[in-house]
Write a protein that holds these residues in place. Structure first.
Motif, mmCIF file in Angstrom:
data_model
loop_
_atom_site.group_PDB
_atom_site.id
_atom_site.type_symbol
_atom_site.label_atom_id
_atom_site.label_comp_id
_atom_site.label_asym_id
_atom_site.label_seq_id
_atom_site.Cartn_x
_atom_site.Cartn_y
_atom_site.Cartn_z
ATOM 1 N N VAL A 100 10.782 1.005 10.779
ATOM 2 C CA VAL A 100 11.062 0.616 9.396
ATOM 3 C C VAL A 100 11.161 -0.895 9.327
ATOM 4 O O VAL A 100 11.968 -1.513 10.024
ATOM 5 N N LEU A 101 10.345 -1.485 8.464
ATOM 6 C CA LEU A 101 10.252 -2.941 8.371
ATOM 7 C C LEU A 101 11.078 -3.524 7.233
ATOM 8 O O LEU A 101 11.412 -4.706 7.251
ATOM 9 N N GLY A 102 11.391 -2.711 6.220
ATOM 10 C CA GLY A 102 12.118 -3.256 5.084
ATOM 11 C C GLY A 102 12.366 -2.229 4.007
ATOM 12 O O GLY A 102 12.096 -1.032 4.172
ATOM 13 N N LEU B 61 7.887 0.715 4.804
ATOM 14 C CA LEU B 61 8.838 0.150 3.859
ATOM 15 C C LEU B 61 9.428 1.330 3.098
ATOM 16 O O LEU B 61 8.689 2.085 2.458
ATOM 17 N N LEU B 62 10.740 1.525 3.194
ATOM 18 C CA LEU B 62 11.372 2.656 2.526
ATOM 19 C C LEU B 62 11.683 2.282 1.082
ATOM 20 O O LEU B 62 12.379 1.298 0.815
ATOM 21 N N THR B 63 11.175 3.102 0.171
ATOM 22 C CA THR B 63 11.273 2.821 -1.259
ATOM 23 C C THR B 63 12.353 3.670 -1.912
ATOM 24 O O THR B 63 12.445 4.873 -1.684
ATOM 25 N N ASP C 133 0.861 -1.180 0.000
ATOM 26 C CA ASP C 133 0.000 0.000 0.000
ATOM 27 C C ASP C 133 0.899 1.232 0.000
ATOM 28 O O ASP C 133 1.716 1.411 0.906
ATOM 29 N N HIS C 134 0.769 2.072 -1.034
ATOM 30 C CA HIS C 134 1.622 3.249 -1.170
ATOM 31 C C HIS C 134 1.042 4.416 -0.369
ATOM 32 O O HIS C 134 -0.117 4.791 -0.550
ATOM 33 N N LEU C 135 1.880 4.993 0.496
ATOM 34 C CA LEU C 135 1.420 6.103 1.326
ATOM 35 C C LEU C 135 0.955 7.281 0.472
ATOM 36 O O LEU C 135 -0.061 7.914 0.781
ATOM 37 N N HIS D 271 -2.626 -5.527 10.296
ATOM 38 C CA HIS D 271 -1.186 -5.347 10.051
ATOM 39 C C HIS D 271 -1.033 -4.675 8.697
ATOM 40 O O HIS D 271 -1.554 -5.163 7.685
ATOM 41 N N ALA D 272 -0.310 -3.536 8.674
ATOM 42 C CA ALA D 272 -0.132 -2.786 7.433
ATOM 43 C C ALA D 272 1.323 -2.392 7.261
ATOM 44 O O ALA D 272 1.981 -1.969 8.223
ATOM 45 N N GLU D 273 1.823 -2.526 6.036
ATOM 46 C CA GLU D 273 3.161 -2.093 5.692
ATOM 47 C C GLU D 273 3.033 -1.006 4.628
ATOM 48 O O GLU D 273 2.661 -1.283 3.490
ATOM 49 N N LEU D 274 3.298 0.232 5.034
ATOM 50 C CA LEU D 274 3.099 1.401 4.183
ATOM 51 C C LEU D 274 4.409 1.768 3.503
ATOM 52 O O LEU D 274 5.395 2.074 4.169
ATOM 53 N N ARG D 275 4.415 1.729 2.189
ATOM 54 C CA ARG D 275 5.646 2.002 1.444
ATOM 55 C C ARG D 275 5.594 3.397 0.833
ATOM 56 O O ARG D 275 4.540 3.875 0.405
ATOM 57 N N TRP D 276 6.762 4.030 0.786
ATOM 58 C CA TRP D 276 6.855 5.368 0.207
ATOM 59 C C TRP D 276 8.327 5.682 -0.021
ATOM 60 O O TRP D 276 9.207 5.053 0.554
#
Length: 367
Positions: free
Chosen positions: A172-174, A147-149, A19-21, A100-105
């Motif tokens: 930061v998860l990944g 999640l750092l993109t 899911d993109h922030l 549980h959510a992993e927000l990537r940006w």
């Protein structure tokens, strides 16, 4: 096939890995933040703006689709804006049943007004933590992380990787790689992947969406990805008997075999995939056949604003258009929980104490 109904599906516990922030803002928030910084929007008012985003995403024009992000990123250039967007994302996901959510940006895209990458990440984490606390106060439990993109077409991979390493375990998860697949392979900066692996930072890479099986293979062999963002083009490495069609016996190619044999999670986003041309419709989307063939399929939203979607909406469409049952939805949710970038014991707790009991409660209520 039984239609489950929106209330039933919304009540299910959900896990969101892709899911993109900057793709999940509330239209009202975009309008207010744009007004505060003097950014001109393509439509006036939240309702009209929401329609514009949806129309651009549905246009099948990559230029128009990418234009949508110029407006969301433009209003996410201050610590306050990043905090607000992250907080609201967590609250919206919690209201949709996400546990549980992993927000990537991509922090590199949020430096126009003077923030450093580290300051931007700190602001997002502040918003996430606030959202989790507010959701708990409203009786909703959610865990969320970043999640750092790094963008494929830019050259900030090492800088973003260093930040992910420094902040691993602190929200930061990944690490994620996004952007145009064609012309920007993982091998452009192959030392990054060794660096991340040496510090035990998990990696997911966008692959197999705009490009084919080779992109997935490179993400795995060079990028050492533990998950594949989208990955639907892995279906190109599967052939079927002439008489049975896609419902008949399947023959897997070497990459498809590897992905299935190693149970590498595919972060599939059905609605978004139909908009970008990776699939024709939800009804015929490869996700259903991949799941039947025992691939590690997970269900995701990608960009909730642009696709006017949610995990409830994605599940509803699979139920009504592709014939998915409650058991099918449980399967992909459990797969997502076991694929989360958290420790094994945390995954087990999520599956055994949250996901399975939550689905069982809904199932008993239907008897």
């Amino acid at each position: 096939m039984t239609h489950l109904g929106v209330d039933i599906i919304r009540a299910l516990p959900k896990v969101l890995l892709h899911d993109h922030l900057d793709g999940g803002l509330r239209p009202e928030t975009v309008c207010e933040l744009a007004d505060a910084v003097g950014h001109k929007l393509p439509a006036a008012g939240p309702a009209a703006l929401a329609d514009w985003f949806a129309a651009a995403a549905d246009s099948h024009s990559l230029v128009r689709y990418l234009e949508t992000f110029t407006h969301t990123v433009a209003v996410m250039q201050t610590a306050g804006a990043l905090e607000r967007v992250a907080r609201e994302a967590v609250l919206d996901l919690a209201a949709d049943g996400v546990v549980h959510a992993e927000l990537r940006w991509a922090p590199e895209q949020h430096l126009v007004r003077g923030l450093t990458m580290a300051q931007a990440v700190e602001a997002v984490q502040t918003g996430i933590d606030d959202g989790v606390a507010r959701a708990a106060a409203e009786g909703r439990s959610i865990r969320a992380g970043q999640l750092l993109t790094a963008m494929r077409q830019a050259d900030h991979w090492t800088e973003v990787a260093d930040l992910a390493i420094a902040l691993a375990g602190d929200g930061v998860l990944g690490f994620d790689l996004a952007g145009p697949e064609e012309g920007f392979p993982p091998g452009r900066h192959d030392q990054v992947w060794r660096h991340l692996a040496a510090h035990q930072v998990p990696v997911t890479i966008h692959a197999g969406e705009a490009s084919g099986v080779g992109s997935v293979a490179e993400a795995l062999s060079i990028g050492q990805a533990l998950r594949i963002g989208h990955g639907v083009r892995i279906a190109d490495d599967i052939t079927y008997s002439a008489h049975g069609g896609t419902d008949g016996p399947a023959t897997l190619g070497p990459v498809a075999h590897w992905v299935r044999d190693q149970q590498i999670p595919l972060e599939v986003c059905p609605v978004s995939n139909t908009q970008t041309g990776a699939a024709e419709s939800v009804a015929t989307h490869p996700i259903t056949r991949l799941k039947e063939l025992d691939f590690a399929v997970t269900l995701n939203t990608d960009n909730r604003l642009m696709s006017r979607t949610s995990l409830t909406h994605e599940m509803m469409l699979l139920n009504t258009e592709a014939g998915w049952t409650l058991d099918d939805l449980l399967d992909v949710t459990v797969a997502a929980a076991w694929s989360a970038f958290v420790h094994h014991d945390e995954r087990r707790t999520m599956v055994e104490q949250v996901i399975v009991p939550g689905f069982q409660k809904i199932e008993r209520a239907q008897l």
